[in-house]
Design a protein around this motif. Structure first.
Motif, mmCIF file in Angstrom:
data_model
loop_
_atom_site.group_PDB
_atom_site.id
_atom_site.type_symbol
_atom_site.label_atom_id
_atom_site.label_comp_id
_atom_site.label_asym_id
_atom_site.label_seq_id
_atom_site.Cartn_x
_atom_site.Cartn_y
_atom_site.Cartn_z
ATOM 1 N N GLU A 173 0.729 -1.576 -0.043
ATOM 2 C CA GLU A 173 0.030 0.111 -0.218
ATOM 3 C C GLU A 173 0.837 1.330 0.029
ATOM 4 O O GLU A 173 0.566 2.341 -0.742
ATOM 5 N N LYS A 174 2.096 1.592 0.935
ATOM 6 C CA LYS A 174 2.898 2.278 0.967
ATOM 7 C C LYS A 174 4.123 2.759 -0.804
ATOM 8 O O LYS A 174 4.587 3.331 -0.603
ATOM 9 N N GLY A 175 4.028 1.556 -1.284
ATOM 10 C CA GLY A 175 4.575 1.075 -2.596
ATOM 11 C C GLY A 175 6.181 1.034 -1.981
ATOM 12 O O GLY A 175 6.969 1.381 -2.775
ATOM 13 N N ILE A 176 6.395 0.618 -1.036
ATOM 14 C CA ILE A 176 7.788 -0.352 -0.359
ATOM 15 C C ILE A 176 7.721 -1.640 -0.888
ATOM 16 O O ILE A 176 7.266 -2.174 -0.889
ATOM 17 N N GLN A 177 8.393 -1.806 -1.727
ATOM 18 C CA GLN A 177 9.444 -3.246 -1.794
ATOM 19 C C GLN A 177 10.040 -3.822 -0.793
ATOM 20 O O GLN A 177 10.754 -2.967 0.463
ATOM 21 N N VAL A 178 10.019 -5.148 -0.811
ATOM 22 C CA VAL A 178 10.439 -6.402 0.032
ATOM 23 C C VAL A 178 11.636 -7.350 -0.697
ATOM 24 O O VAL A 178 10.780 -7.434 -1.211
ATOM 25 N N ILE A 179 12.522 -7.279 0.518
ATOM 26 C CA ILE A 179 13.163 -8.785 0.038
ATOM 27 C C ILE A 179 13.111 -9.922 1.198
ATOM 28 O O ILE A 179 13.265 -9.563 2.022
ATOM 29 N N THR A 180 12.812 -11.313 0.967
ATOM 30 C CA THR A 180 12.001 -12.086 2.160
ATOM 31 C C THR A 180 14.126 -12.750 1.977
ATOM 32 O O THR A 180 14.305 -12.925 1.262
ATOM 33 N N VAL A 181 13.768 -12.530 3.838
ATOM 34 C CA VAL A 181 15.193 -13.731 3.611
ATOM 35 C C VAL A 181 14.957 -14.778 4.835
ATOM 36 O O VAL A 181 14.044 -13.882 5.687
ATOM 37 N N CYS A 182 15.923 -16.264 4.450
ATOM 38 C CA CYS A 182 15.450 -17.412 5.501
ATOM 39 C C CYS A 182 15.925 -17.936 5.048
ATOM 40 O O CYS A 182 16.922 -18.661 4.398
ATOM 41 N N HIS A 183 16.886 -19.216 6.131
ATOM 42 C CA HIS A 183 16.798 -20.059 5.732
ATOM 43 C C HIS A 183 16.795 -21.590 4.671
ATOM 44 O O HIS A 183 17.844 -21.886 4.781
ATOM 45 N N GLN A 184 15.604 -22.046 5.145
ATOM 46 C CA GLN A 184 15.013 -22.964 4.364
ATOM 47 C C GLN A 184 14.667 -21.726 2.967
ATOM 48 O O GLN A 184 14.753 -20.833 2.495
ATOM 49 N N ASN A 185 14.680 -23.032 2.108
ATOM 50 C CA ASN A 185 14.621 -22.160 0.557
ATOM 51 C C ASN A 185 12.905 -21.897 -0.056
ATOM 52 O O ASN A 185 12.517 -23.031 0.586
ATOM 53 N N ILE A 186 12.520 -21.237 -0.475
ATOM 54 C CA ILE A 186 11.225 -20.369 -0.548
ATOM 55 C C ILE A 186 10.557 -21.772 -2.344
ATOM 56 O O ILE A 186 9.720 -21.811 -2.065
ATOM 57 N N LEU A 187 11.587 -21.833 -3.697
ATOM 58 C CA LEU A 187 11.065 -22.126 -4.463
ATOM 59 C C LEU A 187 12.232 -23.341 -3.669
ATOM 60 O O LEU A 187 13.371 -23.664 -2.941
ATOM 61 N N ILE A 188 11.819 -24.945 -4.977
ATOM 62 C CA ILE A 188 12.230 -25.416 -5.092
ATOM 63 C C ILE A 188 13.578 -25.182 -5.864
ATOM 64 O O ILE A 188 13.758 -24.822 -7.393
ATOM 65 N N GLN A 189 14.800 -25.707 -5.064
ATOM 66 C CA GLN A 189 16.096 -25.637 -6.060
ATOM 67 C C GLN A 189 16.667 -26.508 -6.652
ATOM 68 O O GLN A 189 17.312 -26.522 -7.373
ATOM 69 N N SER A 190 16.245 -27.964 -6.331
ATOM 70 C CA SER A 190 16.918 -29.180 -7.193
ATOM 71 C C SER A 190 16.318 -30.043 -7.251
ATOM 72 O O SER A 190 15.434 -30.645 -6.152
ATOM 73 N N GLU A 191 15.238 -31.324 -8.089
ATOM 74 C CA GLU A 191 14.173 -31.894 -7.985
ATOM 75 C C GLU A 191 14.721 -33.393 -7.294
ATOM 76 O O GLU A 191 14.743 -34.147 -7.046
ATOM 77 N N MET A 192 16.109 -33.283 -7.690
ATOM 78 C CA MET A 192 17.135 -34.313 -7.663
ATOM 79 C C MET A 192 17.201 -34.214 -5.081
ATOM 80 O O MET A 192 16.851 -36.009 -4.941
ATOM 81 N N MET A 193 17.252 -32.356 -4.883
ATOM 82 C CA MET A 193 17.510 -33.048 -3.149
ATOM 83 C C MET A 193 16.319 -32.072 -2.749
ATOM 84 O O MET A 193 17.603 -30.353 -2.369
#
Length: 408
Positions: A224-244
Motif C-alpha cells: 500500500e505504501k509502495g515499499i519493495q520487500v526482500i525476503t530472507v529465510c534459511h530454508q528455500n522458498i522455491l525448490i532448488q533441485s529436483e533431486m534433493m
C-alpha cells in the motif's frame, strides 16, 4: 605578532578539519540510504561456526565427527569468519545478510563468539541482519568433543538467540512477530527486509500459521505504501533441485510463495542446502546461497534497484583455503562415487576418469559455476557414466544437472 599568526593558522586548520568531518561523516557512521537508487547487499549463509573451546582436534570423538563431515572446514571457522569480516569492510555493502546456520550445532558459546565479530562489522558502519537456521535454535546435537565420547554444552533457545543477536536486526526491527523470530527491518524508506524464522519447535522447516497471517498483513502494508520487500529465510522458498529438495524447501513453501507473489515480492534470499542455485517462478526469484564454510568459500554481492525491481548478482570468494576446501568437499563425495563405480566398472583407467568427472561436476554444481558445468557437459566422461552407471543414483544425479543446465 608571530604568536597571533600561529594561532590564526591553527584555528584555520581546526576549522578545515571540522568541515571535513561534517562533509564526510565519521568512519563508523551508517549511511543515509533514502536517496539511493541502488542498494548493495552482501549475503552469505551456513557459517556453521564451532568455538575452539568446544573441541580437541586430536580427540577420537572429534576425528570421528570429521570423518562424517559434509565438506565444512570446521577447524578453520575462526579464519573464515575473520576473513568474511575483512571482506565486508572492503566491500562496504549497505547491509550484510546472514541466512542462518550461524553455529555448528546450536552452541551458545559459538553464537556469542560470532556476535563479537559481527559487532566489529557494524562498528565499521555496515548494518548486519541475521536469521535462524535449523542448526541454531533448539538443536538436539549440541555437544563438546573431547576424548572418546561427546559432552554437553549450553544450547540456544529462541529467546537466547534474539538476545545475543539483538543488534543484528531484532533490536532495530520495524515490526517483530510475536510467534517466532521473524521480523521486518526497514533499510530505508523504499526497501524493507522480511526476515523469516522457520525453525520453531512447533513448526519446524515451515512458517507457522499465525506468522503467515502476520507476514501477509505487513506485506499488504508495504504494498500500500509502495515499499519493495526482500525476503530472507534459511530454508528455500522455491525448490532448488529436483533431486534433493525434501527437507530443504519449506514444508509449506507453496503457501508462502503464494503470499509473497500476491504482494509483489520479487526477490528471496535463502541457504540451508549448501547449494549455490537460483530458482524463478512467475516473477519470484529465490537465490539459494552456498555455505561460506564449504568450497569455494564464497559469498554473494547483489545490487538491487527497488524502484525498477531489478537486481544484479555476483559471486565472490574469500580467497583463502581453496585447495583445502576442495579436498574436504570431495572426501564425502569420493566415498559414495567410488563405491558405485567399482561396483559397475572393471577397468581402473575408466574408473579413475569417471570418479574425477563426478567430483568436478559436483563441485561446479554446488558452487554455481555455470561455465565449468557447461564445459563438463560436453566431456566424454559423461558418456562413460551413461554407459556404465546410467541408472545409479550418481548417474541420474549427473543427468539431472545437465537437464537443469539445458532448461536454464
Amino acid at each position: 605578532m608571530r604568536t597571533k599568526l600561529l594561532k590564526r593558522k591553527h584555528r584555520s586548520l581546526f576549522q578545515i578539519m571540522i568541515l571535513c568531518l561534517l562533509l564526510c561523516g565519521c568512519a563508523g557512521e551508517k549511511k543515509d540510504m533514502n536517496n539511493q537508487d541502488t542498494v548493495r547487499l552482501m549475503v552469505t549463509s551456513d557459517l556453521h561456526y564451532l568455538s575452539k573451546e568446544l573441541y580437541d582436534p586430536q580427540a577420537p570423538i572429534f576425528q570421528l565427527l570429521m570423518s562424517k563431515n559434509d565438506g565444512k572446514l570446521v577447524e578453520e571457522g575462526a579464519l573464515i569468519l575473520e576473513t568474511l569480516k575483512q571482506k565486508a569492510i572492503e566491500e562496504k555493502p549497505d547491509v550484510l545478510l546472514l541466512c542462518g546456520d550461524i553455529t555448528f550445532n546450536g552452541e551458545l558459546i559459538s553464537l556469542k563468539e560470532v556476535s563479537t565479530v559481527l559487532k566489529e562489522i557494524e562498528d565499521a558502519g555496515i548494518p548486519v541482519l541475521v536469521t535462524t537456521g535449523n542448526h541454531d535454535i533448539f538443536y538436539r546435537s549440541c555437544m563438546t568433543y573431547f576424548g572418546d565420547v561427546p559432552g554437553v554444552t549450553e544450547d540456544i533457545s529462541d529467546t537466547a538467540f534474539a538476545e545475543v543477536m539483538g543488534e543484528y536486526g531484532y533490536d532495530e526491527a520495524l515490526y517483530r512477530d510475536e510467534n517466532s523470530l521473524s521480523y521486518i527491518y526497514a533499510l530505508n524508506e523504499n526497501l524493507w527486509f522480511l526476515v523469516l524464522d522457520a525453525n520453531q519447535v512447533t513448526s519446524p522447516c515451515s512458517i507457522g500459521g499465525e506468522t503467515l497471517v502476520w507476514m501477509d498483513e505487513k506485506l499488504a502494508e508495504a504494498e500500500e505504501k509502495g515499499i519493495q520487500v526482500i525476503t530472507v529465510c534459511h530454508q528455500n522458498i522455491l525448490i532448488q533441485s529436483e533431486m534433493m529438495y525434501q527437507g530443504y524447501v519449506l514444508y509449506n513453501h507453496e503457501t508462502v510463495e503464494k503470499i509473497l507473489k500476491s504482494h509483489g515480492v520479487y526477490l528471496c534470499l535463502s541457504g540451508h542446502s549448501h547449494l549455490q542455485h537460483t530458482s524463478v517462478s512467475d516473477g519470484l526469484t529465490d537465490i539459494c546461497n552456498e555455505s561460506i564454510a564449504v568450497y569455494p568459500l564464497q559469498y554473494g554481492m547483489i545490487d538491487v534497484n527497488p524502484g525498477q525491481r531489478t537486481f544484479n548478482h555476483e559471486l565472490k570468494t574469500l580467497g583463502i583455503l581453496n585447495e583445502e576446501s576442495y579436498d574436504m568437499f570431495s572426501k564425502t563425495v569420493l566415498r559414495m562415487v567410488t563405491a558405485q563405480v567399482e561396483e559397475n566398472v572393471e577397468d581402473p583407467a575408466v574408473r579413475e576418469k569417471m570418479i574425477d568427472y563426478a567430483l568436478r561436476m559436483n563441485a561446479a554444481y554446488f558452487s554455481g559455476n555455470r561455465e565449468e558445468m557447461e564445459n563438463l557437459s560436453q566431456a566424454e566422461e559423461l558418456s562413460l557414466w551413461e554407459t556404465y552407471c546410467g541408472d545409479s543414483f550418481w548417474g541420474m544425479y549427473l543427468k539431472n544437472i545437465i537437464s537443469e543446465l539445458e532448461k536454464s
